[in-house]
Write a protein that holds these residues in place. Structure first.
Motif, PDB file in Angstrom:
ATOM      1  N   ASP A 115      10.589  11.637  59.971  1.00 47.28           N
ATOM      2  CA  ASP A 115      11.024  12.930  60.084  1.00 47.28           C
ATOM      3  C   ASP A 115      10.000  13.937  59.737  1.00 47.28           C
ATOM      4  N   VAL A 116       8.928  13.383  58.925  1.00 48.25           N
ATOM      5  CA  VAL A 116       7.601  14.591  58.919  1.00 48.25           C
ATOM      6  C   VAL A 116       6.869  13.520  59.044  1.00 48.25           C
ATOM      7  N   ASP A 133       7.050  11.941  55.608  1.00 48.30           N
ATOM      8  CA  ASP A 133       8.441  11.496  55.295  1.00 48.30           C
ATOM      9  C   ASP A 133       9.236  11.091  56.192  1.00 48.30           C
ATOM     10  N   LYS A 136      14.079  11.723  55.761  1.00 59.97           N
ATOM     11  CA  LYS A 136      14.480  13.557  55.135  1.00 59.97           C
ATOM     12  C   LYS A 136      14.936  12.878  53.795  1.00 59.97           C
ATOM     13  N   ASN A 137      15.967  12.211  53.988  1.00 58.72           N
ATOM     14  CA  ASN A 137      17.373  12.087  53.005  1.00 58.72           C
ATOM     15  C   ASN A 137      16.758  10.820  51.687  1.00 58.72           C
ATOM     16  N   GLU A 142       8.351   9.903  50.658  1.00 60.81           N
ATOM     17  CA  GLU A 142       6.905  10.699  50.787  1.00 60.81           C
ATOM     18  C   GLU A 142       5.764  10.141  50.418  1.00 60.81           C
TER      19      GLU A 142
END
Length: 162
Positions: A115-116, A133, A136-137, A142
């Protein structure tokens, strides 16, 4: 072998070329700090250098602040600069990465569609911040790497650039 029609090949080739053009165009994006936020760097890892790494976030093995010396693509010295860093440097020194390994982790996160998976680069192209990351959830997946005090080591091995 599967036969592929010429129109299919042409569409694939056009898509590939278009994607490459978009990627090349994105490489020039600069942030206000003079660092590229999402692009792949063209920086080449030198044979020898030192840097300070602050690694935080998540429940990762590599948490802490370190002063790292790299020669020939391998960490030859890692000094923990805080309690967490000292524990890692003493107990699992192989967990301390080179800048090349951090960039490989970034690229793997991108291939895995994290996601990141972002980086900022200094004017000379070396990374100064890598943020990852995977989901995200999810909690504690991370990673944040902040790179500072980067300095190539000259040929004499004395810690000075020549």
């Amino acid at each position: 072998m599967t036969a592929v029609s010429r129109p299919t090949r042409a569409v694939f080739s056009a898509s590939l070329i278009g994607g490459l053009l978009c990627a090349v165009t994105a490489c020039g994006a600069e942030t206000a700090k003079g660092t590229s936020a999402h692009s792949r760097t063209t920086w080449l890892e030198p044979a020898a250098y030192t840097y300070t790494l602050r690694s935080s976030e998540g429940e990762r093995t590599l948490i802490g602040t370190f002063r790292i010396t790299v020669r020939d693509g391998a960490v030859v010295k890692a000094v923990g600069l805080d309690d967490s860093g000292r524990r890692v440097a003493q107990d699992i020194p192989d967990a301390v990465p080179t800048l090349g390994e951090l960039l490989e982790e970034l690229e793997q996160a991108r291939r895995d569609d994290a996601d990141v998976a972002e980086a900022e680069y200094a004017a000379d192209g070396h990374p100064v911040r890598i943020s990852l990351d995977w989901e995200k959830n999810a909690i504690d997946d991370e990673a944040l790497y902040v790179i500072s005090a980067y300095r190539p080591i000259g040929d004499q091995g004395d810690g000075r650039s020549h």
